[in-house]
Design a protein around this motif. Structure first.
Motif, PDB file in Angstrom:
ATOM      1  N   LEU A 277     -92.973 -74.734  30.322  1.00  0.00           N
ATOM      2  CA  LEU A 277     -94.134 -74.220  31.057  1.00  0.00           C
ATOM      3  C   LEU A 277     -95.314 -75.170  30.967  1.00  0.00           C
ATOM      4  O   LEU A 277     -96.198 -75.158  31.830  1.00  0.00           O
ATOM      5  N   VAL A 278     -95.306 -76.003  29.926  1.00  0.00           N
ATOM      6  CA  VAL A 278     -96.397 -76.955  29.726  1.00  0.00           C
ATOM      7  C   VAL A 278     -96.073 -78.299  30.352  1.00  0.00           C
ATOM      8  O   VAL A 278     -96.906 -78.926  31.000  1.00  0.00           O
TER       9      VAL A 278
ATOM     10  N   SER B  97     -91.224 -65.966  36.862  1.00  0.00           N
ATOM     11  CA  SER B  97     -92.157 -67.094  36.841  1.00  0.00           C
ATOM     12  C   SER B  97     -93.072 -66.930  35.635  1.00  0.00           C
ATOM     13  O   SER B  97     -93.314 -65.813  35.156  1.00  0.00           O
ATOM     14  N   GLY B  98     -93.559 -68.051  35.121  1.00  0.00           N
ATOM     15  CA  GLY B  98     -94.497 -68.012  34.006  1.00  0.00           C
ATOM     16  C   GLY B  98     -93.920 -67.321  32.780  1.00  0.00           C
ATOM     17  O   GLY B  98     -92.838 -67.660  32.289  1.00  0.00           O
TER      18      GLY B  98
ATOM     19  N   ALA C  15     -92.489 -64.637  32.466  1.00  0.00           N
ATOM     20  CA  ALA C  15     -91.213 -63.950  32.658  1.00  0.00           C
ATOM     21  C   ALA C  15     -90.044 -64.786  32.138  1.00  0.00           C
ATOM     22  O   ALA C  15     -89.032 -64.237  31.702  1.00  0.00           O
ATOM     23  N   PHE C  16     -90.172 -66.126  32.181  1.00  0.00           N
ATOM     24  CA  PHE C  16     -89.116 -66.975  31.626  1.00  0.00           C
ATOM     25  C   PHE C  16     -88.987 -66.743  30.115  1.00  0.00           C
ATOM     26  O   PHE C  16     -87.876 -66.694  29.568  1.00  0.00           O
ATOM     27  N   VAL C  17     -90.126 -66.621  29.462  1.00  0.00           N
ATOM     28  CA  VAL C  17     -90.122 -66.369  28.019  1.00  0.00           C
ATOM     29  C   VAL C  17     -89.470 -65.023  27.728  1.00  0.00           C
ATOM     30  O   VAL C  17     -88.637 -64.886  26.825  1.00  0.00           O
ATOM     31  N   GLY C  18     -89.862 -63.991  28.506  1.00  0.00           N
ATOM     32  CA  GLY C  18     -89.273 -62.678  28.312  1.00  0.00           C
ATOM     33  C   GLY C  18     -87.778 -62.665  28.564  1.00  0.00           C
ATOM     34  O   GLY C  18     -87.020 -61.992  27.859  1.00  0.00           O
ATOM     35  N   MET C  19     -87.344 -63.422  29.569  1.00  0.00           N
ATOM     36  CA  MET C  19     -85.917 -63.486  29.879  1.00  0.00           C
ATOM     37  C   MET C  19     -85.125 -64.038  28.703  1.00  0.00           C
ATOM     38  O   MET C  19     -84.114 -63.456  28.273  1.00  0.00           O
TER      39      MET C  19
END
Length: 248
Positions: free
Chosen positions: A168-169, A209-210, A212-216
């Protein structure tokens, strides 16, 4: 050559042990006259048919299951090495290392990402640090069940979250990790979660997106951790270790 010979010998021993255990399910070991002891000679056609049909079925199932045992051997080897490192460093040192690494990533995200992206990195840094501590703690104080249910998912979460949030960074990492994460999510929705129109509901309610990738990936860490734990448990059942790390 000696290593290859030892590997073949170990595999043969595993297969013989599994086949013997399979035969025990149907043929009792209470007396010396049963086929599982390899001393019994079937006297009737029915006895021979039952014994060899059961053995043949076991051979097929074992051939299909044994690759999972091999994967469990590998997972057990890795987890044992990580466990030794964690034991040597101790909880405080491990949490400090992870916290510093994630703190640096969070500082890097400050000012380079929108508020939602920075929040994703910050949240993931906290989750990864806590996951590392909880994985260490549940392994130390818990038994086999707690290690399987909690320690493995926490450890997988601590491993998965760093590259995803770094993506994300970093645009460079993002071009590699995020599209593949999207493809994986689409495959899971179409092939695993296509029950009761669940995939359609998820697509309507969530946008990948954003954060949500971490949550996935945090969510995927749970079943992946359980699978790894079950593979290690299967490997321990096939080839138990003689030391105190048998339950890991």
């Amino acid at each position: 050559m000696s290593t290859d010979s030892q590997l073949v010998t170990a595999i043969k021993a595993d297969l013989v042990w599994l086949l013997t255990a399979w035969r025990k399910l149907l043929f009792s070991m209470e007396s010396h006259s049963h086929p599982a002891r390899n001393r019994w000679q079937p006297e009737t056609t029915r006895d021979r048919l039952a014994f060899w049909v059961w053995s043949g079925l076991g051979a097929v199932l074992i051939a299909a299951a044994y690759p999972f045992a091999v994967a469990g051997f590998w997972a057990r080897y890795v987890t044992r090495r990580l466990n030794r490192i964690a034991t040597g460093l101790g909880l405080v040192a491990i949490v400090a290392v992870v916290g510093v690494a994630w703190g640096a990533l969070t500082v890097l995200a400050w000012g380079q990402l929108p508020a939602s992206g920075f929040a994703a990195v910050l949240t993931a840094s906290v989750v990864a640090t806590l996951s590392t501590a909880l994985a260490w703690g549940t392994t130390r104080v818990g038994g086999r069940r707690l290690t399987l249910v909690a320690a493995y998912p926490f450890a997988v979460a601590a491993i998965f979250l760093p590259p995803v949030t770094a993506a994300l960074v970093s645009p460079t990492l993002g071009e590699v990790i995020l599209p593949r994460s999207t493809s994986l999510a689409a495959w899971l929705l179409d092939n695993v979660l296509a029950v009761g129109n669940l995939n359609t509901i998820i697509r309507q309610q969530f946008n990948l997106s954003g954060a949500a990738f971490v949550g996935m990936w945090a969510g995927l860490a749970v079943p992946i951790g359980w699978v790894l734990g079950l593979l290690v448990a299967f490997a321990n059942a096939v080839r138990p270790r003689a030391d105190g790390d048998r339950r890991r």
